[in-house]
Design a protein around this motif. Structure first.
Motif, mmCIF file in Angstrom:
data_model
loop_
_atom_site.group_PDB
_atom_site.id
_atom_site.type_symbol
_atom_site.label_atom_id
_atom_site.label_comp_id
_atom_site.label_asym_id
_atom_site.label_seq_id
_atom_site.Cartn_x
_atom_site.Cartn_y
_atom_site.Cartn_z
ATOM 1 N N THR A 1 -7.029 -2.876 -6.166
ATOM 2 C CA THR A 1 -7.259 -3.496 -4.867
ATOM 3 C C THR A 1 -6.235 -4.601 -4.654
ATOM 4 O OG1 THR A 1 -9.620 -3.067 -5.126
ATOM 5 C CG2 THR A 1 -8.979 -4.646 -3.426
ATOM 6 N N LEU A 2 -5.432 -4.470 -3.612
ATOM 7 C CA LEU A 2 -4.314 -5.400 -3.380
ATOM 8 C C LEU A 2 -3.509 -5.546 -4.674
ATOM 9 C CD1 LEU A 2 -6.103 -8.066 -1.183
ATOM 10 C CD2 LEU A 2 -4.683 -6.164 -0.408
ATOM 11 N N ASP B 1 -6.207 0.766 -3.302
ATOM 12 C CA ASP B 1 -5.129 0.636 -2.315
ATOM 13 C C ASP B 1 -4.781 1.963 -1.659
ATOM 14 O OD1 ASP B 1 -4.981 -2.057 -2.711
ATOM 15 O OD2 ASP B 1 -3.057 -2.033 -3.756
ATOM 16 N N ASN B 2 -4.963 3.063 -2.359
ATOM 17 C CA ASN B 2 -4.674 4.368 -1.757
ATOM 18 C C ASN B 2 -5.653 4.699 -0.646
ATOM 19 O OD1 ASN B 2 -2.304 5.127 -3.126
ATOM 20 N ND2 ASN B 2 -3.543 5.419 -4.950
ATOM 21 N N PHE C 1 0.849 -1.190 0.000
ATOM 22 C CA PHE C 1 0.000 0.000 0.000
ATOM 23 C C PHE C 1 0.885 1.241 0.000
ATOM 24 C CE2 PHE C 1 -2.295 -3.243 2.515
ATOM 25 C CZ PHE C 1 -3.330 -3.480 1.637
ATOM 26 N N ILE D 1 -7.038 2.418 1.236
ATOM 27 C CA ILE D 1 -6.587 1.528 2.308
ATOM 28 C C ILE D 1 -5.350 2.111 2.976
ATOM 29 C CG2 ILE D 1 -5.707 -0.785 2.839
ATOM 30 C CD1 ILE D 1 -7.405 -1.764 0.389
ATOM 31 N N ALA D 2 -4.403 2.598 2.186
ATOM 32 C CA ALA D 2 -3.166 3.173 2.724
ATOM 33 C C ALA D 2 -3.447 4.371 3.607
ATOM 34 C CB ALA D 2 -2.218 3.561 1.587
#
Length: 143
Positions: free
Chosen positions: A81-82, A134-135, A9, A137-138
């Motif tokens: 995503t991932l 992912d951003n 991430f 999530i990060a």
């Protein structure tokens, strides 16, 4: 553990122009990869008996793994995503296609696998860009 999370991430996404380009590449190459996987999925009954088994796992298992890489992982790749984890099975599948399944074929038959492999490795290195799940999530992990 932090190094692994930063790899998966990225905390600093690319600039807007680069991110749009990365998004376009993810959509184009992910969608193209999905068409291969969906075709395999649609002909699963026929292919499961004859699908190449270069790893000795059985034709059916090899087909399931190829479909997973080409459909499920391609979806993760497209959405970001991932992202890097999704690319690993896709890269592995293209390595198997290029070096093993089509290893004895003329280069013209191996070329599509090499093109996908090259693009996927370069995009793995580049990262997903700003416009990726992912951003989100990060950002939550960094709070």
């Amino acid at each position: 553990m932090n190094a692994i999370l930063r790899l998966i991430f990225p905390a600093t996404p690319s600039g807007a122009g680069t991110s749009w380009l990365l998004l376009a590449a993810r959509i184009v190459f992910g969608t193209l990869m999905m068409t291969h996987g969906i075709a395999k999925w649609q002909h699963f009954a026929t292919l499961s008996a004859t699908f190449p088994d270069p790893l000795g796992l059985g034709s059916r298992t090899s087909l399931v793994l190829a479909i997973f890489a080409e459909v499920v992982c391609a979806l993760g790749f497209i959405t970001g995503t991932l992202y890097r984890l999704a690319l690993v099975p896709m890269i592995f599948t293209m390595c198997v296609a290029f070096f093993s399944v089509h290893g004895g074929d003329p280069f013209a038959a191996r070329e599509p696998a090499m093109l996908y492999l090259t693009v996927f490795v370069l995009l793995w290195i580049a990262g997903p860009g700003r416009y990726a799940a992912d951003n989100l999530i990060a950002r939550r992990l960094n709070r």
